[in-house]
Write an enzyme that holds these catalytic residues in place. Structure first.
Site, PDB file in Angstrom:
ATOM      1  N   ASP A  18       0.862  -1.146  -0.073  1.00  0.00           N
ATOM      2  CA  ASP A  18       0.143   0.002   0.220  1.00  0.00           C
ATOM      3  C   ASP A  18       0.819   1.109  -0.051  1.00  0.00           C
ATOM      4  OD1 ASP A  18      -2.233  -1.501  -0.044  1.00  0.00           O
ATOM      5  OD2 ASP A  18      -2.214  -1.488   2.260  1.00  0.00           O
ATOM      6  N   ARG A  98      -1.189   0.679  16.660  1.00  0.00           N
ATOM      7  CA  ARG A  98      -1.570   1.688  15.844  1.00  0.00           C
ATOM      8  C   ARG A  98      -1.666   3.178  16.480  1.00  0.00           C
ATOM      9  NH1 ARG A  98       0.089  -1.325  12.431  1.00  0.00           N
ATOM     10  NH2 ARG A  98      -1.010  -2.205  10.771  1.00  0.00           N
ATOM     11  N   ASP A 127      -8.011  -0.019  10.745  1.00  0.00           N
ATOM     12  CA  ASP A 127      -6.766   0.632  11.101  1.00  0.00           C
ATOM     13  C   ASP A 127      -6.927   2.141  10.699  1.00  0.00           C
ATOM     14  OD1 ASP A 127      -5.313  -1.264  12.265  1.00  0.00           O
ATOM     15  OD2 ASP A 127      -4.120  -1.848  10.487  1.00  0.00           O
ATOM     16  N   SER A 179      -2.027 -10.432   3.098  1.00  0.00           N
ATOM     17  CA  SER A 179      -1.927  -9.046   3.688  1.00  0.00           C
ATOM     18  C   SER A 179      -1.371  -9.567   5.296  1.00  0.00           C
ATOM     19  CB  SER A 179      -3.471  -8.473   3.928  1.00  0.00           C
ATOM     20  OG  SER A 179      -3.092  -7.408   4.757  1.00  0.00           O
TER      21      SER A 179
END
Length: 409
Positions: A18, A98, A127, A179
């Site tokens: 990404d 995060r 996220d 992923s």
């Protein structure tokens, strides 16, 4: 902020699929803006190798690599461990990383005088919420760019095509395009064959597991480990005092070698859909098991039962990105109060994916062998239980007596 006014963007950069394509995409779609890449080191290991060269080559002006490992363990992982916080069995490996990373991101954006912060989270995932709620707490007026909510790319396959067209090197291919999210605490796997809950994870396939082995491949001999806790925080392993990061790494190695900490679940995402994920959390699974065991002898019944309610709420708050909130801070105050006597040693036997309790001791134990004994004792009069049962069951007895003449259903 208007798009044309964005001249400098700070990007949460991992070097994965990404964020690798986001740098050129930002420059193409945001006035050839300056892109400053920021990576938070929360224990990704070799994933950070060569990151600066890659970021610069793909168009970033510079790369910050923030060493967040100690902060991550002490200020995010330990509070969750003390709380016993989980989300549907998931030990929150991505969830509590995060806010730690996003806080560092906000600090750099403020320092650099950035116009916007960009992240690579998808519009389907959790996220995006975790990042953006943290950014709202530390830089509430900062513009946020989320390419997955803007661009025409619809899949990871299309991302790979974009990367190939822009000569961006990738460490994955179409066949191994899981992923993944890796940090000091865990490794998650999603996508490909795992998207169907009907498919068994390929635990024994070479390269699938990264933090350990499958239970079938674990040694035939058990491994014993003793963990010492002070006020709910692990401080030593097998009598050796260690810093927080070393404790997690040591237990990851021990747990991984014995097939500990594999979790395959279909979870309920914050955005409403169900998603299937496979998690490796070897050290974390050991610590949660040991901490829960120690609390069985150091917390009284009412506190323990109420703490279980708080643990669920705490886990939901962390999963939902609500780390920097008054609620989480208030729950921490309660949890810290309960942990004052959660001190002592827990021994576990690790064997082929199993964690078998092999002993608990604490200077603050509430377990009284004399009182609990099936043998002769001097401090418990068994005749007292008759009166207790009479009072405890009075409402049941009265209803049975008085309802004899009630209309029958």
């Amino acid at each position: 902020m208007k798009k044309e006014n964005i001249k400098k963007v700070v990007l949460a950069y991992s070097g994965g699929l990404d964020t690798s394509i986001i740098i050129p995409w930002l420059k193409e779609n945001y006035n050839n803006c300056e892109v400053i890449a920021v990576s938070g080191d929360v224990g990704q290991g070799t994933e950070l190798d060569g990151l600066e060269e890659k970021a610069i080559k793909t168009g970033a002006s510079k790369l910050y690599v923030l060493d967040l490992q100690k902060d991550y363990v002490e200020n995010y992982i330990w509070p969750c461990l003390k709380a016993g916080a989980k989300y549907e069995e998931y030990l929150l490996g991505t969830s509590h990383a995060r806010p730690c990373i996003a806080k560092g991101l906000a600090d750099i954006a403020i320092k650099e005088g950035a116009d916007a912060i960009c992240h690579g989270c998808t519009g389907k995932g959790n996220d995006q919420v975790r990042f953006e709620l943290t950014l709202k707490a530390f830089c509430p007026d900062m513009a946020i760019i989320a390419p997955w909510r803007e661009w025409n790319i619809k899949s990871r396959e299309e991302e790979i095509e974009y990367a190939e067209a822009h000569n961006i090197p990738l460490k994955i291919n179409r066949e191994t395009n899981y992923s993944k999210d890796k940090n000091l605490w865990h490794l998650s796997h999603e996508g490909l064959d795992l998207e169907s809950p009907a498919n068994e994870p390929q635990y024994n396939k070479e390269g699938f597991l990264e933090l350990g082995v499958s239970p079938e491949q674990a040694p035939d001999k058990p491994t014993y480990v003793k963990i010492h806790f002070e006020k709910g925080v692990p401080t030593a392993i097998d009598g050796k005092e260690m810093e927080a990061v070393e404790i997690v790494k040591t237990l990851n190695a021990l747990g991984g070698a014995n097939g500990i900490g594999l979790l395959d679940i279909v979870e309920n995402r914050l955005v409403g859909m169900k998603s299937r994920g496979v998690y490796e959390t070897p050290g974390g699974a050991i610590l949660y098991k040991a901490h829960e065991a120690l609390e069985t002898i150091t917390l009284d019944k009412e506190t323990s039962h109420f703490k279980a309610i708080v643990a669920q709420k705490y886990g939901e708050a962390v999963y939902n990105g609500q780390w920097f909130t008054p609620l989480r801070e208030a729950m921490d105050a309660f949890v810290d109060s309960t942990q004052q006597t959660v001190c002592g040693d827990v021994t576990l036997k690790l064997y082929k994916g199993n964690m078998i309790l092999a002993g608990i001791t604490s200077p603050y134990t509430l377990y009284d062998e004399q009182t609990a004994s099936f043998g002769e004792d001097e401090d418990y009069n068994q005749a007292d239980s008759a009166g207790f049962i009479n009072l405890f069951g009075l409402s049941i007895k009265e209803r049975a007596k008085l309802s004899k003449n009630w209309p029958q259903k």
